[in-house]
Design a protein around this motif. Sequence first.
Motif, PDB file in Angstrom:
ATOM      1  N   ASP A   1       0.851  -1.179   0.000  1.00 23.11           N
ATOM      2  CA  ASP A   1       0.000   0.000   0.000  1.00 23.11           C
ATOM      3  C   ASP A   1       0.897   1.243   0.000  1.00 23.11           C
ATOM      4  OD1 ASP A   1      -1.501   2.269   1.551  1.00 23.11           O
ATOM      5  OD2 ASP A   1      -3.061   0.933   0.802  1.00 23.11           O
ATOM      6  N   GLU A   2       0.908   1.951  -1.104  1.00 20.68           N
ATOM      7  CA  GLU A   2       1.766   3.136  -1.229  1.00 20.68           C
ATOM      8  C   GLU A   2       1.341   4.254  -0.285  1.00 20.68           C
ATOM      9  OE1 GLU A   2       4.591   4.174  -2.654  1.00 20.68           O
ATOM     10  OE2 GLU A   2       4.890   2.093  -3.234  1.00 20.68           O
ATOM     11  N   HIS A   3       0.061   4.366  -0.019  1.00 21.71           N
ATOM     12  CA  HIS A   3      -0.434   5.442   0.852  1.00 21.71           C
ATOM     13  C   HIS A   3       0.085   5.275   2.276  1.00 21.71           C
ATOM     14  CE1 HIS A   3      -3.029   8.587   2.355  1.00 21.71           C
ATOM     15  NE2 HIS A   3      -3.507   7.743   3.263  1.00 21.71           N
ATOM     16  N   THR A   4      -0.005   4.052   2.805  1.00 18.07           N
ATOM     17  CA  THR A   4       0.420   3.822   4.188  1.00 18.07           C
ATOM     18  C   THR A   4       1.858   3.321   4.290  1.00 18.07           C
ATOM     19  OG1 THR A   4      -0.381   1.539   4.179  1.00 18.07           O
ATOM     20  CG2 THR A   4      -1.927   3.254   4.910  1.00 18.07           C
ATOM     21  N   LYS A   5       2.455   2.986   3.132  1.00 22.04           N
ATOM     22  CA  LYS A   5       3.816   2.434   3.096  1.00 22.04           C
ATOM     23  C   LYS A   5       3.907   1.162   3.956  1.00 22.04           C
ATOM     24  CE  LYS A   5       5.380   5.904   0.682  1.00 22.04           C
ATOM     25  NZ  LYS A   5       5.240   5.815  -0.732  1.00 22.04           N
ATOM     26  N   SER A   6       2.905   0.292   3.792  1.00 19.61           N
ATOM     27  CA  SER A   6       2.889  -0.953   4.556  1.00 19.61           C
ATOM     28  C   SER A   6       2.308  -2.083   3.708  1.00 19.61           C
ATOM     29  CB  SER A   6       2.056  -0.795   5.832  1.00 19.61           C
ATOM     30  OG  SER A   6       0.688  -0.601   5.511  1.00 19.61           O
ATOM     31  N   ALA A   7       2.579  -3.306   4.145  1.00 21.99           N
ATOM     32  CA  ALA A   7       2.008  -4.473   3.483  1.00 21.99           C
ATOM     33  C   ALA A   7       0.516  -4.516   3.793  1.00 21.99           C
ATOM     34  CB  ALA A   7       2.687  -5.737   3.974  1.00 21.99           C
TER      35      ALA A   7
ATOM     36  N   TYR B   1      -1.666  -2.984  10.522  1.00 17.45           N
ATOM     37  CA  TYR B   1      -1.672  -1.558  10.205  1.00 17.45           C
ATOM     38  C   TYR B   1      -3.073  -1.089   9.835  1.00 17.45           C
ATOM     39  CZ  TYR B   1       3.337  -2.177  10.223  1.00 17.45           C
ATOM     40  OH  TYR B   1       4.611  -2.467  10.601  1.00 17.45           O
ATOM     41  N   GLY B   2      -4.071  -1.948  10.034  1.00 18.76           N
ATOM     42  CA  GLY B   2      -5.458  -1.558   9.817  1.00 18.76           C
ATOM     43  C   GLY B   2      -5.992  -1.756   8.414  1.00 18.76           C
ATOM     44  N   MET B   3      -5.221  -2.396   7.545  1.00 14.75           N
ATOM     45  CA  MET B   3      -5.671  -2.622   6.172  1.00 14.75           C
ATOM     46  C   MET B   3      -6.645  -3.802   6.131  1.00 14.75           C
ATOM     47  SD  MET B   3      -4.001  -0.156   4.974  1.00 14.75           S
ATOM     48  CE  MET B   3      -4.478  -0.325   3.282  1.00 14.75           C
TER      49      MET B   3
END
Length: 171
Positions: free
Chosen positions: A53-59, A88-90
């Motif tokens: 996820d580019e917005h959160t910079k997380s998997a 991370y809440g995704m």
Amino acid sequence: FLVNGSTVGNLAMIYATCTYRDTILVQRNAHKSVFYAIELVGAKPVYLAPEWDEHTKSAGAIPLATVQEAIRLHPEAKALVLTSPTYYGMIAQHLKEQISAAHAANIPVLVDEAHGAHFAASEKFPLSALDLGADVVVQSAHKTLPAMTMASFLHVKSTRVSMERINHYLR
């Protein structure tokens, strides 16, 4: 109700579905307790890569196509382990379809929903994996609900997973 947090639920659901050398499909960004359980039971993991996820910079979550391809390549899998929401809440956008794909191959779906125990509290939240058809769901009440430390739940809503085995491994 679980003691020692969701870790014990993750251990129990994997022990209840897998034995030595069984294939298990597992989200690569799962909690370390999932990987400990797989190692302890001696199962063979097939790692499913999440989207970045580019917005959160997380998997993030696992794409539906990745789950479908893993099931096609490994129809012998004894379980599919997903994490939604991630740490991370995704949230998995295609969780219902992933569950349906696994069930079509008679593969039980185990979901670490540690950060989603609050989903049942309001229709404004996403649906719980349990409401979407998952076989076993682990939730950490202490993460998103007012609960004492390490207060967690293990929900079983399945004929694919033995309650006797779950109870055995919780003991």
